[in-house]
Design a protein around this motif. Structure first.
Motif, PDB file in Angstrom:
ATOM      1  N   ALA A   1       0.854  -1.192   0.000  1.00 26.34           N
ATOM      2  CA  ALA A   1       0.000   0.000   0.000  1.00 26.34           C
ATOM      3  C   ALA A   1       0.886   1.236   0.000  1.00 26.34           C
ATOM      4  CB  ALA A   1      -0.929  -0.008   1.210  1.00 26.34           C
ATOM      5  N   LEU A   2       0.852   2.005  -1.096  1.00 26.49           N
ATOM      6  CA  LEU A   2       1.664   3.214  -1.177  1.00 26.49           C
ATOM      7  C   LEU A   2       1.161   4.258  -0.193  1.00 26.49           C
ATOM      8  CD1 LEU A   2       2.337   1.771  -3.936  1.00 26.49           C
ATOM      9  CD2 LEU A   2       2.673   4.094  -4.847  1.00 26.49           C
ATOM     10  N   ARG A   3       2.071   4.937   0.460  1.00 31.38           N
ATOM     11  CA  ARG A   3       1.686   5.975   1.410  1.00 31.38           C
ATOM     12  C   ARG A   3       1.091   7.180   0.708  1.00 31.38           C
ATOM     13  NH1 ARG A   3       7.328   5.187   4.764  1.00 31.38           N
ATOM     14  NH2 ARG A   3       6.793   3.117   5.587  1.00 31.38           N
ATOM     15  N   GLU A   4       1.507   7.416  -0.544  1.00 28.55           N
ATOM     16  CA  GLU A   4       0.907   8.449  -1.382  1.00 28.55           C
ATOM     17  C   GLU A   4       0.623   7.824  -2.738  1.00 28.55           C
ATOM     18  OE1 GLU A   4       3.023  12.094  -1.624  1.00 28.55           O
ATOM     19  OE2 GLU A   4       3.358  12.245   0.541  1.00 28.55           O
ATOM     20  N   ALA A   5      -0.660   7.702  -3.080  1.00 28.76           N
ATOM     21  CA  ALA A   5      -1.041   7.042  -4.325  1.00 28.76           C
ATOM     22  C   ALA A   5      -0.533   7.823  -5.531  1.00 28.76           C
ATOM     23  CB  ALA A   5      -2.561   6.916  -4.391  1.00 28.76           C
TER      24      ALA A   5
ATOM     25  N   ALA B   1       4.809  -9.114  -9.559  1.00 30.72           N
ATOM     26  CA  ALA B   1       4.179  -7.900  -9.035  1.00 30.72           C
ATOM     27  C   ALA B   1       3.248  -7.314 -10.095  1.00 30.72           C
ATOM     28  CB  ALA B   1       5.233  -6.872  -8.640  1.00 30.72           C
ATOM     29  N   VAL B   2       2.050  -6.908  -9.653  1.00 35.42           N
ATOM     30  CA  VAL B   2       1.062  -6.319 -10.565  1.00 35.42           C
ATOM     31  C   VAL B   2       0.461  -5.090  -9.892  1.00 35.42           C
ATOM     32  CG1 VAL B   2      -1.094  -6.657 -11.819  1.00 35.42           C
ATOM     33  CG2 VAL B   2       0.503  -8.572 -11.553  1.00 35.42           C
ATOM     34  N   MET B   3       0.527  -3.950 -10.574  1.00 38.26           N
ATOM     35  CA  MET B   3      -0.118  -2.744 -10.066  1.00 38.26           C
ATOM     36  C   MET B   3      -1.619  -2.847 -10.316  1.00 38.26           C
ATOM     37  SD  MET B   3       0.341   1.235 -11.249  1.00 38.26           S
ATOM     38  CE  MET B   3      -0.330   0.870 -12.867  1.00 38.26           C
ATOM     39  N   THR B   4      -2.417  -2.781  -9.257  1.00 38.57           N
ATOM     40  CA  THR B   4      -3.875  -2.865  -9.408  1.00 38.57           C
ATOM     41  C   THR B   4      -4.535  -1.493  -9.409  1.00 38.57           C
ATOM     42  OG1 THR B   4      -4.132  -3.152  -7.012  1.00 38.57           O
ATOM     43  CG2 THR B   4      -3.946  -5.145  -8.350  1.00 38.57           C
ATOM     44  N   ASP B   5      -3.896  -0.518  -8.781  1.00 36.23           N
ATOM     45  CA  ASP B   5      -4.391   0.851  -8.798  1.00 36.23           C
ATOM     46  C   ASP B   5      -3.236   1.755  -8.359  1.00 36.23           C
ATOM     47  OD1 ASP B   5      -4.471   1.190  -5.829  1.00 36.23           O
ATOM     48  OD2 ASP B   5      -6.107  -0.269  -5.962  1.00 36.23           O
ATOM     49  N   PRO B   6      -3.401   3.093  -8.383  1.00 35.22           N
ATOM     50  CA  PRO B   6      -2.278   3.972  -8.053  1.00 35.22           C
ATOM     51  C   PRO B   6      -1.732   3.789  -6.640  1.00 35.22           C
ATOM     52  CG  PRO B   6      -4.053   5.198  -9.088  1.00 35.22           C
ATOM     53  CD  PRO B   6      -4.587   3.845  -8.820  1.00 35.22           C
ATOM     54  N   GLY B   7      -2.502   3.138  -5.753  1.00 30.12           N
ATOM     55  CA  GLY B   7      -2.044   2.995  -4.376  1.00 30.12           C
ATOM     56  C   GLY B   7      -1.718   1.587  -3.966  1.00 30.12           C
ATOM     57  N   THR B   8      -1.825   0.606  -4.890  1.00 31.12           N
ATOM     58  CA  THR B   8      -1.671  -0.792  -4.508  1.00 31.12           C
ATOM     59  C   THR B   8      -0.871  -1.558  -5.550  1.00 31.12           C
ATOM     60  OG1 THR B   8      -3.865  -0.666  -3.480  1.00 31.12           O
ATOM     61  CG2 THR B   8      -2.885  -2.854  -3.731  1.00 31.12           C
TER      62      THR B   8
END
Length: 213
Positions: free
Chosen positions: A177-181, A202-209
């Motif tokens: 979980a990114l601290r800043e999306a 690794a797969v990015m599912t959204d700007p924050g995950t």
């Protein structure tokens, strides 16, 4: 792709946290003793007298019907944070704050106080000498208060009695979980992890995950 010579490498651990790995806030209601006449006025703080009576009765002292008005005790709220993966027997810092009309907690000692989490369970027990955050001086014609003498800390003042279970070995994937999306940062984290392992884990599912297999 090699980094430019002017680029400063950033660790993923500085940009993201593992989803589900978090601390838990703790709170308790207790009594500080040993104050030098700066405690609660029991007429204005009847809850202080009540908790003091309960503690004395648990220690085998019968105070039923007795009238006592000491000025060396104060009712306090005790707060702390249970860190992730904390184990039984380890210690954490706590903060002690007066809730009555006590003038100062300087020199006081917190009596054994259970600390509860949001689920109502006891996770730690606190006790120890308080390091007050200020001082109060009063004379015949003037008084001086520096800092906040009604609040203080007890370093390593609480011992953990219950653990929060979290088993990484049972997970098939973990989420960062990114601290800043941010799309760019999430995409670069995905690329860096996949490049390190040589395959797509690794797969990015959204700007924050970012999901990691």
């Amino acid at each position: 792709r090699a980094l430019p010579a002017t680029a400063t490498p950033v660790r993923i651990k500085d940009l993201a946290d593992f989803d589900g790995v978090r601390g838990n806030d703790l709170v308790g209601y207790g009594l500080v003793v040993g104050l030098n006449g700066t405690g609660d006025g029991l007429r204005n703080s009847p809850f202080t007298e009540e908790i003091m009576s309960n503690i004395l009765e648990r220690l085998g002292v019968n105070v039923t019907g007795e009238q006592f008005r000491p000025k060396n005790v104060a009712a306090v709220l005790v707060t702390g944070s249970l860190p992730p993966f904390a184990r039984v027997g380890s210690r954490i810092d706590i903060t002690v704050s007066a809730i009555g009309d006590a003038k100062s907690l300087l020199g006081g000692t917190l009596v054994m106080t259970p600390l509860n989490a949001a689920d109502g369970e006891i996770y730690a027990v606190a006790q120890g000498a308080i390091i007050a955050g200020g001082a109060s001086v009063q004379g015949d014609a003037a008084s001086v208060v520096q800092g906040v003498p009604t609040s203080g800390n007890v370093p390593y003042g609480a011992r953990i009695e219950r653990e929060v279970e979290f088993d990484f070995s049972s997970l098939q994937t973990v989420r960062l979980a990114l601290r800043e999306a941010d799309f760019t940062t999430a995409g670069r984290i995905e690329q860096a992890i996949n490049a390190e392992f040589g395959r797509r884990i690794a797969v990015m599912t959204d700007p924050g995950t970012v999901n990691v297999d």
